[in-house]
Design an enzyme around this catalytic site. Structure first.
Site, short mmCIF file in Angstrom:
data_model
loop_
_atom_site.label_atom_id
_atom_site.label_comp_id
_atom_site.label_asym_id
_atom_site.label_seq_id
_atom_site.Cartn_x
_atom_site.Cartn_y
_atom_site.Cartn_z
N SER A 186 -7.91 14.41 -17.94
CA SER A 186 -7.27 15.02 -19.21
C SER A 186 -8.36 15.94 -19.48
O SER A 186 -8.18 16.69 -20.21
CB SER A 186 -6.69 14.22 -19.92
N HIS A 214 -1.14 13.95 -16.45
CA HIS A 214 -1.29 14.96 -16.28
C HIS A 214 -1.12 16.12 -15.38
O HIS A 214 -1.41 16.90 -14.84
CB HIS A 214 -2.91 15.13 -16.43
N LYS A 245 5.02 13.35 -21.30
CA LYS A 245 4.29 14.74 -20.69
C LYS A 245 4.99 15.72 -20.84
O LYS A 245 6.03 16.82 -21.20
CB LYS A 245 3.05 14.87 -20.61
C1 PLP Z 1 -1.02 10.17 -21.92
C2 PLP Z 1 -1.53 9.54 -20.99
C3 PLP Z 1 -1.12 8.09 -20.80
C4 PLP Z 1 -0.16 7.32 -21.45
O1 PLP Z 1 0.77 7.79 -21.55
P1 PLP Z 1 2.32 7.21 -22.93
O2 PLP Z 1 3.26 6.77 -21.75
O3 PLP Z 1 2.35 8.27 -23.77
O4 PLP Z 1 1.43 5.67 -22.93
C5 PLP Z 1 -1.53 6.86 -19.95
N1 PLP Z 1 -2.54 7.77 -18.77
C6 PLP Z 1 -2.47 9.19 -18.48
C7 PLP Z 1 -4.27 9.23 -17.80
C8 PLP Z 1 -2.35 9.75 -19.70
O5 PLP Z 1 -3.12 11.06 -19.79
#
Ligand code: PLP
Length: 401
Positions: A186, A214, A245
């Site tokens: 990310s 992502h 997301k």
């Molecule tokens: C945002 C993210 C997470 C965490 O996700 P949540 O559902 O908000 O706990 C885990 N791994 C990656 C690669 C992320 O970008």
């Protein structure tokens, strides 16, 4: 309350964060999430820093679907899944996610952080090896720490180093080996080379795991993820991801894979066994999101159009970006104070952006990270590009200046 030294110690550590410029303030939004948000002080800002890739977070259809599920299934369950916390909507979502990802079964968590935190310990022990990309997400690192397996780390996206680590784990006589990587990183928008990773896994008899936080919903021709993008659907052993997301943006996570893996996690994964069920309105809304993006690739196509347009225009103006195709666009400013000044100026110009600098990214690699969304209009992107140009000129950092 008798240990005053404890509190004064915290105060001075917080003060240090502030003086070093590492303190993270929170921006307060007074509206729905979206390509445009209203900040607490009443200003309207174009939002370029949410993980709202498909624009579904503040979207009316998404919240209507959540409202319908709220009405049908109620607010919550006051229970973990295995006692009395599983409803039809949870089973339906697990099945649809499996179909979407091309796997056999899926288990839901309250967050992807929990999915990653609870995936290793039930499946691997001291006889096994976890071979992890150096830039993997914090939740993967924490999950690996909770497990007794031997740890091997390879340099980010470096296939030669990955092979070295696979050889080392093989020579150490490890029983099972699993290669673990973010599907997309990310900070840089780097896409993992899953075709090569799968090849190496086959060569050394290793398992593979990707975190699709992502990627799920918009990477690959039909948005199934990095495994679709790289042509390896059905060849990844374990997929974790978030519902927080692109896939709606509320919260929730999942782990997906072979039946015996998911069944083992249901029996033994601690964040699943000892934490509350995902709220049914989130499960219901996620189902609606999956249906919507399975029927049409319009949102995904729009996102990639916006991404291509922004990447081309920002370079034309004279900024340096990390090359790529992902909607994460790191606009490189190199020096931390420049990145800070730049993000602050963009905020004044009505653009919400986040600056990143050491220690989040390497020294001398400070940047602002732009994240495109399907919800951005061409007009909004042009306004943002104008602001970039103006702020860039003011700070004298444009290439052709
Ligand atoms: C945002 C993210 C997470 C965490 O996700 P949540 O559902 O908000 O706990 C885990 N791994 C990656 C690669 C992320 O970008």
């Amino acid at each position: 309350m008798s240990d005053q030294a404890f509190y004064s110690g915290l105060q001075s550590k917080l003060e240090t964060l502030r003086t070093e410029g590492l303190f993270k303030p929170e921006r307060v939004i007074a509206s729905r999430q979206g390509s445009e948000v209203v900040s607490q002080d009443g200003r309207t800002l174009i939002n370029m820093c949410a993980n709202n890739y498909l624009g579904l977070s503040g979207d009316r259809e998404t919240s209507d679907a959540a409202a319908a599920a709220l009405e049908q299934y109620g607010y919550g369950l006051s229970s973990v899944r295995f006692i009395c916390g599983t409803q039809t909507v949870h089973k339906e979502l697990e099945q649809k996610l499996s179909e979407f990802l091309g796997t056999e079964d899926t288990i839901l968590y309250a967050a992807a952080f929990d999915a990653n935190g609870g995936v290793f310990e039930p499946l691997f022990d001291e006889n096994d090896a976890i071979i992890s990309d150096a830039l993997n997400h914090a939740s993967i690192i924490d999950g690996v720490r909770l497990c007794k397996a031997a740890r091997y780390r390879y340099a980010n996206n470096d296939m030669a180093d990955l092979e070295k680590q696979l050889i080392a784990a093989t020579e150490a006589g490890k029983r099972h080996k699993i290669i673990v990587t973010d599907g997309v990183f990310s900070m840089d928008g780097t896409i993992a080379q899953l075709d090569k990773i799968v090849e190496l896994a086959e060569k050394y008899g290793a398992l593979t795991m990707i975190d699709e936080s992502h990627a799920s919903g918009f990477m690959g021709k039909t948005g199934r993820g990095t495994h679709e993008h790289c042509g390896v659907i059905g060849k990844i052993d374990i997929i974790t991801g978030t519902l927080g997301k692109a896939l709606g943006g509320a919260m929730g996570g999942f782990t997906s894979g072979r039946k015996e893996v998911i069944e083992t996690l249901r029996q033994k994964s601690r964040p699943y066994l000892f934490s509350n069920t995902l709220a049914p309105m989130i499960a219901g809304a996620s189902l609606a999101v999956l249906e919507r993006i399975s029927k049409s690739t319009a949102l995904r196509d729009r996102l990639h159009e916006n991404t291509a347009y922004f990447r081309k225009e920002i370079e034309r103006i004279g900024f340096t970006i990390k090359p790529g195709t992902h909607p994460v666009v790191p606009v490189m400013l190199f020096e931390a104070p420049v990145a800070q000044k730049f993000a602050a100026r963009m905020f004044e110009l009505g653009v919400l952006l986040s600056g990143f600098f050491y220690p989040v990214v390497p020294m001398g690699q400070a940047r602002v990270r732009v994240q495109l969304s399907a919800a951005h209009t061409r007009e909004q992107l042009d306004t943002v590009l104008q602001a970039f140009e103006q702020a860039g000129k003011e700070l004298g950092i444009l290439k052709n200046q």
